[in-house]
Write a protein that holds these residues in place. Structure first.
Motif, short mmCIF file in Angstrom:
data_model
loop_
_atom_site.label_atom_id
_atom_site.label_comp_id
_atom_site.label_asym_id
_atom_site.label_seq_id
_atom_site.Cartn_x
_atom_site.Cartn_y
_atom_site.Cartn_z
N ALA A 129 13.76 -15.96 11.59
CA ALA A 129 12.71 -15.13 12.18
C ALA A 129 13.27 -13.81 12.68
CB ALA A 129 12.01 -15.87 13.33
N MET A 130 14.51 -13.84 13.21
CA MET A 130 15.09 -12.59 13.69
C MET A 130 15.82 -11.83 12.59
SD MET A 130 14.16 -11.71 16.65
CE MET A 130 12.55 -12.27 16.05
N ALA A 131 16.14 -12.49 11.50
CA ALA A 131 16.57 -11.73 10.32
C ALA A 131 15.39 -10.90 9.81
CB ALA A 131 17.08 -12.68 9.23
N VAL A 132 14.20 -11.45 9.96
CA VAL A 132 12.98 -10.69 9.66
C VAL A 132 12.75 -9.67 10.78
CG1 VAL A 132 10.48 -10.83 9.32
CG2 VAL A 132 11.97 -12.62 8.40
N GLY A 133 12.55 -10.16 12.01
CA GLY A 133 12.40 -9.30 13.18
C GLY A 133 11.25 -8.31 13.08
N THR A 134 11.24 -7.37 14.00
CA THR A 134 10.20 -6.35 14.01
C THR A 134 10.20 -5.55 12.72
OG1 THR A 134 10.13 -6.13 16.41
CG2 THR A 134 9.46 -4.21 15.15
N ALA A 135 11.39 -5.25 12.19
CA ALA A 135 11.46 -4.46 10.96
C ALA A 135 10.80 -5.20 9.79
CB ALA A 135 12.92 -4.14 10.62
N GLY A 136 11.14 -6.47 9.62
CA GLY A 136 10.56 -7.23 8.54
C GLY A 136 9.08 -7.51 8.73
N PHE A 137 8.70 -7.77 9.98
CA PHE A 137 7.28 -7.95 10.31
C PHE A 137 6.50 -6.69 9.95
CE2 PHE A 137 4.07 -7.55 13.84
CZ PHE A 137 3.21 -8.56 13.42
N THR A 138 7.06 -5.53 10.27
CA THR A 138 6.42 -4.26 9.93
C THR A 138 6.34 -4.08 8.42
OG1 THR A 138 7.29 -3.28 11.96
CG2 THR A 138 6.53 -1.76 10.26
N ALA A 139 7.39 -4.47 7.71
CA ALA A 139 7.39 -4.38 6.25
C ALA A 139 6.27 -5.24 5.67
CB ALA A 139 8.74 -4.81 5.69
N MET A 140 6.10 -6.45 6.21
CA MET A 140 5.04 -7.33 5.71
C MET A 140 3.67 -6.74 6.01
SD MET A 140 4.82 -10.30 4.10
CE MET A 140 3.53 -9.60 3.08
N LEU A 141 3.48 -6.18 7.19
CA LEU A 141 2.21 -5.51 7.51
C LEU A 141 1.94 -4.38 6.52
CD1 LEU A 141 2.47 -5.22 11.41
CD2 LEU A 141 0.93 -6.74 10.15
N SER A 142 2.98 -3.66 6.13
CA SER A 142 2.84 -2.54 5.19
C SER A 142 2.37 -3.03 3.82
CB SER A 142 4.16 -1.79 5.04
OG SER A 142 4.61 -1.31 6.28
N VAL A 143 3.02 -4.09 3.33
CA VAL A 143 2.63 -4.64 2.03
C VAL A 143 1.20 -5.15 2.08
CG1 VAL A 143 3.12 -6.45 0.34
CG2 VAL A 143 5.01 -5.18 1.40
N MET A 144 0.84 -5.83 3.16
CA MET A 144 -0.53 -6.32 3.32
C MET A 144 -1.53 -5.18 3.31
SD MET A 144 0.31 -9.27 6.19
CE MET A 144 -1.20 -8.94 7.06
N ALA A 145 -1.21 -4.08 4.01
CA ALA A 145 -2.12 -2.94 4.05
C ALA A 145 -2.29 -2.31 2.67
CB ALA A 145 -1.61 -1.90 5.06
N LEU A 146 -1.18 -2.17 1.94
CA LEU A 146 -1.27 -1.62 0.58
C LEU A 146 -2.14 -2.51 -0.31
CD1 LEU A 146 2.42 -0.44 -0.02
CD2 LEU A 146 0.44 1.00 0.46
N GLU A 147 -1.94 -3.82 -0.21
CA GLU A 147 -2.74 -4.73 -1.02
C GLU A 147 -4.21 -4.71 -0.59
OE1 GLU A 147 0.57 -8.08 -2.31
OE2 GLU A 147 -0.67 -8.45 -0.55
N ASP A 148 -4.45 -4.64 0.70
CA ASP A 148 -5.83 -4.57 1.20
C ASP A 148 -6.54 -3.32 0.69
OD1 ASP A 148 -5.44 -6.92 2.57
OD2 ASP A 148 -5.18 -5.97 4.53
N HIS A 149 -5.76 -2.28 0.36
CA HIS A 149 -6.33 -1.02 -0.17
C HIS A 149 -6.18 -0.92 -1.68
CE1 HIS A 149 -6.47 0.05 4.07
NE2 HIS A 149 -7.30 1.01 3.73
N GLY A 150 -5.99 -2.07 -2.35
CA GLY A 150 -6.12 -2.10 -3.79
C GLY A 150 -4.86 -2.11 -4.62
N LEU A 151 -3.68 -2.20 -4.00
CA LEU A 151 -2.45 -2.20 -4.78
C LEU A 151 -2.39 -3.41 -5.70
CD1 LEU A 151 0.39 -1.00 -5.36
CD2 LEU A 151 1.26 -2.47 -3.53
N LYS A 152 -2.09 -3.17 -6.96
CA LYS A 152 -1.92 -4.23 -7.95
C LYS A 152 -0.62 -3.96 -8.72
CE LYS A 152 -6.00 -6.43 -7.58
NZ LYS A 152 -6.47 -5.77 -6.36
N ASP A 153 0.04 -5.04 -9.18
CA ASP A 153 1.34 -4.84 -9.83
C ASP A 153 1.23 -4.07 -11.15
OD1 ASP A 153 0.24 -6.79 -11.46
OD2 ASP A 153 1.63 -8.37 -10.87
N LYS A 154 0.06 -4.06 -11.77
CA LYS A 154 -0.09 -3.35 -13.05
C LYS A 154 -0.29 -1.84 -12.86
CE LYS A 154 -5.11 -4.16 -13.43
NZ LYS A 154 -5.29 -4.96 -12.21
#
Length: 329
Positions: free
Chosen positions: A123-148
């Motif tokens: 959990a601390m290897a993730v930490g605030t930085a990793g938590f923020t990274a996950m929030l970022s990916v979620m926000a991009l996906e919520d706004h339509g990001l697709k792998d293609k």
């Protein structure tokens, strides 16, 4: 008595940090006392260990903006002794005493249960930085990001947020382009899943044209400043940038043209005041979408006594990946 990293300020206004022993009576009043097992090092921690950055209100102070551990006592029904918990945000480690201590006392509202499948160290290897990274990916996906849609850019890719964002995006099947100013980190970034390395100098210089060729399907930006302005002009139509940091400066020297002519979205990512339900969503996504072998490859271990140097190093951009602080080590 137990150990904590104490930062104090002398009469000349200079701060100094060192490991000292304190007692339970020294901790702030709050509902839940946690036996801290691990913390980590973020840019804000570097500020709070050193000059303060305007974040610390009162001295002496215990920094550490995140921690994971076991509940020792609780006046709140949501938590009981023995529960494993994680804390990020809520200005803990800044305005409130934080995780660079073998024990911490915090409000129950600030905690989340440790997700199944994750250890306190992970959990601390993730930490605030990793938590923020996950929030970022979620926000991009919520706004339509697709792998293609094409490649996703990660700026400051060898840093804490960038490292985790790179690993998550690659695991989800996205083509990841990592921006770094440190050529020696190329093998590290490719190991995390980056398929393209972009030298920082290619994006660091501002240009007069408000838009360039459509290149990126998404971006996690930890840099801000002129680089963010440049990237906005390179985004594909209708695509988004998740802004998480300002390592390159807080100013944004751009125009509204990318927003008006290409429908680009600039998404602000705040990890500090995130509501509880979104915190749970992000931590549960970490368990499923961040490969633990990739996470382990980012980690460098540390103890409380290492923190004064690490705090100075992270402010100079000299910390790679994630630092996991064993507060009992």
């Amino acid at each position: 008595m137990f150990n904590a990293l104490i930062v104090d300020k002398d009469e000349d206004g200079k701060t100094h940090a060192g490991v000292k022993q304190i007692g339970l009576d020294d901790l702030p009043h709050a509902e839940v006392t946690v036996a801290v097992e691990y913390s980590t090092v973020n840019y804000k921690d570097g500020l709070c260990i050193g000059p303060g950055g305007g974040l610390v209100r009162h001295y002496p102070h215990v920094p550490g903006i995140d921690f994971a551990g076991t509940v020792e006592s609780s006046d709140d029904d949501r938590y009981k002794p023995g529960d494993k918990v994680v804390l990020t945000g809520w200005r803990v480690g800044e305005a409130h005493w934080g995780g660079y201590s073998q024990k911490a006392r915090v409000k129950a509202d600030w905690l989340v249960p440790l997700p199944d499948g994750l250890s306190t160290r992970q959990a601390m290897a993730v930490g605030t930085a990793g938590f923020t990274a996950m929030l970022s990916v979620m926000a991009l996906e919520d706004h339509g990001l697709k792998d293609k849609h094409g490649p996703v850019l990660v700026t400051g890719a060898a840093g804490g947020v960038g490292s985790v964002a790179t690993a998550i995006l690659a695991h989800l099947g996205y083509e990841v382009a990592g921006v770094t100013g440190r050529p020696e980190t190329e093998d590290y970034l490719r190991g995390l899943g980056a398929s393209q390395i972009v030298p920082r100098e290619e994006l660091a210089e501002a240009i007069k044209r408000p838009m360039e060729s459509e290149t990126w399907a998404g971006c996690v930006d930890a840099v801000g400043g002129e680089m963010l302005a440049r990237v906005l002009g390179q985004m594909k139509y209708g695509c988004s940038v998740a802004a998480v940091g300002l390592a390159g400066g807080a100013a944004l020297p751009t125009t509204v043209i990318p927003f008006l002519l290409r429908g680009v979205n600039l998404l602000g990512i705040d990890s500090v005041m995130q509501p509880y339900e979104n915190r749970l969503r992000a931590w549960n996504r970490v368990v499923t979408d961040l490969p633990m072998d990739k996470l382990e490859a980012m980690v460098q271990p540390a103890t409380l006594s290492d923190l004064p140097k690490l705090g100075a190093d992270i402010l100079k951009g000299q910390v790679k990946g994630r630092v996991v602080v064993d507060v009992n080590g």
